[in-house]
Design a protein around this motif. Structure first.
Motif, short mmCIF file in Angstrom:
data_model
loop_
_atom_site.label_atom_id
_atom_site.label_comp_id
_atom_site.label_asym_id
_atom_site.label_seq_id
_atom_site.Cartn_x
_atom_site.Cartn_y
_atom_site.Cartn_z
N UNK A 105 -23.58 121.38 39.72
CA UNK A 105 -22.93 121.08 40.99
C UNK A 105 -21.59 121.79 41.03
N UNK A 106 -21.23 122.26 42.20
CA UNK A 106 -19.95 122.93 42.35
C UNK A 106 -19.50 122.89 43.80
N UNK A 107 -18.41 123.60 44.08
CA UNK A 107 -17.86 123.66 45.43
C UNK A 107 -17.65 125.12 45.80
N UNK A 108 -18.08 125.48 47.00
CA UNK A 108 -17.93 126.86 47.45
C UNK A 108 -16.50 127.13 47.91
N UNK A 109 -16.24 128.37 48.25
CA UNK A 109 -14.91 128.77 48.70
C UNK A 109 -14.50 128.05 49.97
N UNK A 110 -15.48 127.76 50.85
CA UNK A 110 -15.19 127.03 52.08
C UNK A 110 -15.42 125.53 51.92
N UNK A 111 -15.34 125.06 50.67
CA UNK A 111 -15.35 123.63 50.33
C UNK A 111 -16.67 122.94 50.67
N UNK A 112 -17.77 123.67 50.60
CA UNK A 112 -19.09 123.08 50.76
C UNK A 112 -19.64 122.70 49.38
N UNK A 113 -20.24 121.53 49.30
CA UNK A 113 -20.85 121.09 48.03
C UNK A 113 -22.10 121.92 47.75
N UNK A 114 -22.17 122.46 46.56
CA UNK A 114 -23.27 123.34 46.18
C UNK A 114 -24.02 122.74 45.00
N UNK A 115 -25.30 122.49 45.19
CA UNK A 115 -26.16 122.05 44.09
C UNK A 115 -27.09 123.19 43.75
N UNK A 116 -27.18 123.52 42.50
CA UNK A 116 -28.00 124.67 42.11
C UNK A 116 -28.78 124.38 40.83
N UNK A 117 -29.90 125.03 40.72
CA UNK A 117 -30.71 124.98 39.50
C UNK A 117 -30.83 126.38 38.93
N UNK A 118 -30.64 126.51 37.63
CA UNK A 118 -30.70 127.82 36.99
C UNK A 118 -31.63 127.77 35.78
N UNK A 119 -32.18 128.92 35.46
CA UNK A 119 -33.02 129.08 34.27
C UNK A 119 -32.47 130.22 33.44
N UNK A 120 -32.33 129.99 32.14
CA UNK A 120 -31.72 130.99 31.25
C UNK A 120 -32.65 131.26 30.08
N UNK A 121 -32.88 132.54 29.81
CA UNK A 121 -33.55 132.96 28.57
C UNK A 121 -32.47 133.46 27.61
N UNK A 122 -32.52 132.99 26.38
CA UNK A 122 -31.47 133.35 25.42
C UNK A 122 -32.06 133.36 24.01
N UNK A 123 -31.31 133.93 23.08
CA UNK A 123 -31.65 133.85 21.66
C UNK A 123 -30.37 133.97 20.85
N UNK A 124 -30.45 133.53 19.60
CA UNK A 124 -29.26 133.64 18.76
C UNK A 124 -29.33 134.92 17.96
N UNK A 125 -28.18 135.49 17.70
CA UNK A 125 -28.11 136.72 16.93
C UNK A 125 -28.49 136.43 15.47
N UNK A 126 -29.41 137.21 14.96
CA UNK A 126 -29.91 137.01 13.60
C UNK A 126 -28.78 137.02 12.57
N UNK A 127 -27.86 137.95 12.71
CA UNK A 127 -26.78 138.07 11.73
C UNK A 127 -25.78 136.92 11.82
#
Length: 290
Positions: free
Chosen positions: A78-100
């Motif tokens: 959840x966040x707020x836009x520049x014009x003060x509108x409430x923003x609800x968002x869903x995100x998906x992230x692909x990630x991995x940890x560095x072996x070293x």
């Protein structure tokens, strides 16, 4: 004697069992897509084991398996836009940890690095970037916003040895009032576009009608001009073909048989015709007048 043999057998069995236990404890296998972090008496070693079989000190060392495969997490923010509108968002992230960095991650964060580092960084990145755009821009520039959030997130977690492979915004959602306002705006724009299209169509039709009228007027004018030119040409040819003898002949052909009361010296003028039926006498009278 018998008891002695039994005791010897038991001792040998115990020794074999201990050897097996020690042998098993001295070997570890790191599965594919993982690295092994060596922990000696509770101390994390900087040495990282690759995939395959390795030897370790039994009862003294243990190997912690760290997953280096690409992993996926989804989170709501959840966040707020520049014009003060409430923003609800869903995100998906692909990630991995560095072996070293496996040993450092285990030493400083532990195996729960996704909850400890990644998810808070996602929330922070989402709030920071959405605050730079208006609610409408978040919709129209969604791709650019996603790239900026992904870049900000990657920079935040890279120092912890976490690498972002892909960042996707699943959805943006706003308040019901804002959604209604957007819908009304879209309807108004569509109506405006429809009206402009209809106006342009009418202008096009009017121009086409005017052009047709101009073409028809030009065609009619050309026809009149061509007819006049043809008549003028015909009259010119007729006038060129007429001579004095022809005119006299035409007068004789058109005479109705009545004698003229007055005959001028110009044989082409006959005035005051009297009755009579003798055509030859009329001709003689005309000749005598000449």
């Amino acid at each position: 004697m018998k008891n002695a043999k039994m005791r010897t057998g038991i001792i040998l069995g115990v020794i074999v069992l201990l050897v097996l236990i020690v042998g098993v404890g001295a070997v570890t296998v790191v599965p594919a897509g993982h690295t092994g972090v060596v922990v000696t008496m509770g101390k994390v070693s900087d040495r990282v084991l690759d995939e395959g079989m390795h030897f370790k000190m039994p009862f003294v060392q243990q190997v912690v398996m760290m997953n280096n495969k690409i992993q996926k997490t989804e989170i709501d923010s959840n966040g707020v836009s520049k014009d003060l509108q409430t923003v609800s968002s869903g995100v998906a992230i692909n990630y991995h940890i560095n072996k070293d960095d496996s040993a450092v991650i285990y030493r400083t964060i532990g195996e729960g690095y996704a909850d400890t580092v990644l998810q808070p960084a996602i929330q922070e990145s989402m709030k920071a970037i959405t605050a730079q755009y208006t609610a409408e821009e978040l919709i129209t520039k969604r791709s650019a916003v996603g790239e900026e959030i992904g870049a900000t997130l990657a920079e935040k977690v890279q120092e912890y040895g976490i690498l972002i492979d892909k960042f996707n915004i699943i959805n943006f959602d706003f308040s019901a009032e804002f959604n209604d306002a957007i819908e009304q705006k879209q309807v108004a724009e569509q109506n405006k576009l429809r009206a402009e299209t209809e106006k342009e169509q009418k202008i096009i039709e009017a121009q086409a009608d005017a052009e047709q009228k101009v073409i028809a007027a030009k065609a009619e004018a050309d026809a009149i001009r061509q007819k006049a030119e043809a008549e003028a040409d015909a009259n010119e040819k007729i006038n060129a073909s007429l001579n004095e003898n022809v005119l006299k002949y035409q007068q004789i052909e058109k005479w109705n048989g009545e004698y003229p009361n007055v005959v001028s010296s110009d044989s082409s003028i006959l005035v005051g015709v009297s009755s009579g039926d003798d055509t030859a006498a009329a001709a003689d009278a005309a000749n005598s007048a000449n």
